[in-house]
Each structure stands twice: as C-alpha cells, then as structure tokens.
Design an enzyme around this catalytic site. Structure first.
Site, PDB file in Angstrom:
ATOM      1  N   ARG A  81       0.842  -1.214   0.000  1.00 45.73           N
ATOM      2  CA  ARG A  81       0.000   0.000   0.000  1.00 45.73           C
ATOM      3  C   ARG A  81       0.868   1.252   0.000  1.00 45.73           C
ATOM      4  NH1 ARG A  81      -4.529   0.225   4.505  1.00 45.73           N
ATOM      5  NH2 ARG A  81      -2.733   0.802   5.781  1.00 45.73           N
ATOM      6  N   LYS A 183      -2.630   6.495   1.330  1.00 37.50           N
ATOM      7  CA  LYS A 183      -2.440   6.974   2.702  1.00 37.50           C
ATOM      8  C   LYS A 183      -1.515   8.198   2.703  1.00 37.50           C
ATOM      9  CE  LYS A 183      -2.357   4.633   7.164  1.00 37.50           C
ATOM     10  NZ  LYS A 183      -3.523   5.293   7.730  1.00 37.50           N
ATOM     11  N   GLU A 219     -16.187   6.172   4.799  1.00 34.86           N
ATOM     12  CA  GLU A 219     -15.425   5.664   5.948  1.00 34.86           C
ATOM     13  C   GLU A 219     -15.278   6.792   6.953  1.00 34.86           C
ATOM     14  OE1 GLU A 219     -11.260   4.783   5.272  1.00 34.86           O
ATOM     15  OE2 GLU A 219     -11.150   6.167   3.593  1.00 34.86           O
TER      16      GLU A 219
HETATM   17  N1  PLP Z   1      -9.158   4.211   6.604  1.00 32.94           N
HETATM   18  C1  PLP Z   1      -8.335   5.214   6.944  1.00 32.94           C
HETATM   19  C2  PLP Z   1      -8.662   6.583   6.473  1.00 32.94           C
HETATM   20  C3  PLP Z   1      -7.208   4.950   7.746  1.00 32.94           C
HETATM   21  O1  PLP Z   1      -6.398   5.928   8.111  1.00 32.94           O
HETATM   22  C4  PLP Z   1      -6.951   3.631   8.172  1.00 32.94           C
HETATM   23  C5  PLP Z   1      -5.776   3.307   8.960  1.00 32.94           C
HETATM   24  O2  PLP Z   1      -4.789   2.837   8.499  1.00 32.94           O
HETATM   25  C6  PLP Z   1      -7.847   2.622   7.781  1.00 32.94           C
HETATM   26  C7  PLP Z   1      -8.922   2.946   7.009  1.00 32.94           C
HETATM   27  C8  PLP Z   1      -7.636   1.216   8.199  1.00 32.94           C
HETATM   28  O3  PLP Z   1      -6.639   0.592   7.453  1.00 32.94           O
HETATM   29  P1  PLP Z   1      -5.820  -0.624   8.018  1.00 32.94           P
HETATM   30  O4  PLP Z   1      -6.819  -1.671   8.381  1.00 32.94           O
HETATM   31  O5  PLP Z   1      -4.959  -1.045   6.896  1.00 32.94           O
HETATM   32  O6  PLP Z   1      -5.079  -0.129   9.200  1.00 32.94           O
HETATM   33  C1  COI Z   2      -3.993   3.144  11.573  1.00 31.43           C
HETATM   34  O1  COI Z   2      -4.972   2.498  11.940  1.00 31.43           O
HETATM   35  O2  COI Z   2      -2.856   2.654  11.509  1.00 31.43           O
HETATM   36  C2  COI Z   2      -4.132   4.523  11.156  1.00 31.43           C
HETATM   37  O3  COI Z   2      -3.270   4.987  10.461  1.00 31.43           O
HETATM   38  C3  COI Z   2      -5.330   5.256  11.595  1.00 31.43           C
HETATM   39  C4  COI Z   2      -5.071   6.548  12.284  1.00 31.43           C
HETATM   40  C5  COI Z   2      -4.328   6.408  13.567  1.00 31.43           C
HETATM   41  C6  COI Z   2      -4.501   7.574  11.382  1.00 31.43           C
END
Ligand code: PLP
Ligand code: COI
Length: 340
Positions: A81, A183, A219
């Site tokens: 990612r 991200k 989201e």
């Molecule tokens: N959506 C956003 C906007 C986020 O910042 C995060 C955090 O990483 C997620 C979703 C969840 O992603 P992940 O499950 O890969 O941590």
């Molecule tokens: C995560 O879940 O790792 C995120 O980046 C979410 C938030 C703390 C920005």
C-alpha cells in the site's frame, strides 16, 4: 523482558521507544538504512514536506502471542500500500522487501516495548516517508527520507470496546479522482478541522459520505466501516475514494472462511443504514470498534446492537481476528510475520 510500563492504562499516544529505522533517498537511490536512537529530524526550511505536504505513512502492529512469540500482522500488505501511495504522490517506492525487513529490524530493536500478551496493549509501528530537500516551485522533492518508529498503544477510542457515536459531517474527506484511496498525509490534514468540530459537539468521529453525491457511506477519518444485516451478512462500502484497509480485507476473509458468513463489498446508501443491526469501525488502530449511534443532521440512527456492547457478529469477528493476531487461532498462510 518487557519495560516497566502500566500497559493497561495506555491510550493511543506517542511514547518514545529506543530505536527507529531511517533510510535516505538521494541521486536516484535509497541508501542502505540503519537504526538510530535519535528521534529528531532536522530539515531545510523549504523542505517539500513542509511547504507542499509531500508525505505519506502506514500503520501496523506487533503483537506478543499466547506462546510468547512476537509477530507482525501482514506487513507485506502495508509495504504494497505504501508503494501505491508513493507512486500517486510522485515519491520513490521504498522496496517492498526492504520495508518488511525494516519492520523486522525495528521491532527486534524495541522488543522490550512489545506489551505482554493479554495486557490489552500492542506495539504500533508508524512507517512514513517525506520529501526532504528544498523546493519552492510546486514540484516533487528529489530527496526523501523513509522512517519507521514504534510506540506502545492501547485502544484508539476512549472506553475501549464501548460503542461510539458518529456524526455525518458537512465536510468531505476525499474528492473523486483525488487521493482518498492512498495513505497521504494530506488526507489527514484536511480531516483535522472536521474531527475537532465533531469532538466539540460530543461525537467520537465523522462518518464521511461520497463527495460526488453525498448519498453513499464511505469511511471515517481513520478507519473503514462494516455493517451486519439482519440476516447476518457482513457488508462494507465499495468505493474508489476510501483507503483499502488491511483489517477490513482480513475481516471479510475471516467472515467467509472462519465464520461461514456471507461477506460483500458494495455501494451502501446512507438511507439503508437504519436497516442494519450492527456497525463497527475497522483498522489497525481502531481494531474493531462498535458503533452504537449515527447522527445525520439531527436525525438519530440507533444501531440495534445498542450502546453498551458489541453486536454478536462483531464480537465473533473481533474474537477471531484478534485470536489470529495473538496466536490463539491458526492464521491463514502468510498473515503473521514472526519476529522473535
Ligand atoms: N481508513 C483510513 C482513512 C485509515 O487511516 C486507516 C488506517 O490505516 C484505515 C482505514 C484502516 O486501514 P488498516 O486496516 O490497513 O489499518
Ligand atoms: C492506523 O490504523 O494505523 C491509522 O493509520 C489510523 C489513524 C491512527 C490515522
């Protein structure tokens, strides 16, 4: 040995640990990288990250398992990612295998900060990259720094597993054809006002709608969303302006393969939300945080699972996912990277 920290009282905050990983990109290549004890960064006043926010990040965790191993959850997915994000932001890719190797090195160097099994805390890893040389015309940097630091964390939302309340904001998170699917730090910068405003009004988070039509659920600022239908199907929004959460993708697999449930990614209209019986936020930081109420401009949607407990299906998903992460339940091939 673990550090003498009151693990169970940790929230989601920064605590300095001993080592962080650093690698610099210059003249078209990454240097070999190393661990350092220096948590500070010195930059030129016109560094691209400071002027034009050329920065991106990742988030993943290290867990101590029931049999006292230390593992990371799917770091290869974060590596991939971050590579996708880097390309979208005109940044060089930090090679995916080097990313996973750096994760291993930084966790090994900070092993004493990986919280004990059963403490409710985990070691959060924050990989990130930024444009470091001076630019003044609007253009990408040519020099970059990639770093990973670690910090022990507890629950993202105060109250741990207690259901939270979301509100539908008048702000948008991501534009069609913008950067919502990667991200980028900029996605979070533009959410700061919305989150402060939500907190001031007593809500835990914002539930963003698609900005083109403002009819579909997307989201929150830091997590994806799952819903459970009255006939126990797990559904999650499909959109190309939300972050492809690794937790959400893992939960959909867990729902189907471990719990025998139907799981579907599809467009979800805000008007359908009152029909669902459970709702939760999912992400590395959020894990699986139940939602009890959604407020849409004065209209309250009460999720039938209620404001005291996680819904039944959410609880099963939570127990299975965290069981896999903590080594209590056998993981699918390749999901756990053993560090120590
Ligand atoms: N959506 C956003 C906007 C986020 O910042 C995060 C955090 O990483 C997620 C979703 C969840 O992603 P992940 O499950 O890969 O941590
Ligand atoms: C995560 O879940 O790792 C995120 O980046 C979410 C938030 C703390 C920005």
């Amino acid at each position: 040995m673990v550090k003498d920290i009151d693990w169970s009282s940790l929230g989601f905050g920064y605590i300095k640990t001993d080592y962080r990983y650093v690698s610099n990109y210059k003249d078209g290549k990454w240097d070999k990288g190393n661990l350092t004890t220096d948590e500070t960064i010195t930059l030129n006043e016109s560094a691209c990250v400071l002027q034009y926010a050329q920065t991106c990040f990742e988030g993943l965790k290290a867990y101590r398992t029931v049999d006292n191993r230390v593992v990371c959850f799917r770091p290869d997915m974060n590596a991939k990612r971050m590579a996708d994000t880097a390309k979208r932001l005109e940044m060089p890719v930090f090679p995916e295998e080097r990313f996973v190797d750096a994760v291993e090195k930084v966790v090994k160097a900070n092993l004493e900060y990986v919280p004990p099994y059963g403490s409710g805390a985990t070691l959060y890893l924050r990989p990130y990259m930024f444009g470091s040389n001076a630019v003044i015309g609007v253009k990408p940097a040519t020099e970059f720094q990639f770093r990973i630091f670690t910090t022990p964390v507890g629950p993202y939302f105060k109250g741990g597993a207690k259901p939270i309340t979301l509100r539908v904001p008048d702000f948008d998170r991501a534009a069609p054809r913008g950067t919502g699917h990667v991200k980028a730090g900029l996605n979070y910068a533009m959410s700061l006002h919305a989150i402060v405003d939500a907190h001031n009004q007593g809500y835990s988070e914002n539930i963003y709608l698609d900005s083109a039509t403002r009819t579909k659920v997307e989201e929150t600022g830091g997590a994806n969303i799952i819903f459970v239908t009255k006939d126990n199907k797990v559904v999650t929004p499909k959109s190309n302006t939300i972050l492809p959460s690794i937790t959400r993708r893992s939960l959909m697999y867990v729902a189907q393969k471990y719990l025998g449930l139907e799981a579907e990614e599809r467009e979800i209209y805000m008007t359908e939300v009152p029909e669902f019986k459970e709702c939760a936020l999912c992400g590395t930081a959020a894990v699986l945080s139940p939602v009890g109420k959604i407020v849409d401009h004065g209209k309250e949607i009460l999720i039938p699972a209620g404001m005291t407990h996680m819904g039944e299906i959410t609880q099963k998903l939570y127990d299975t996912l965290t069981g896999i992460q903590m080594g209590r339940i056998e993981a699918p091939e390749g999901w756990l990277k053993e560090i120590a």
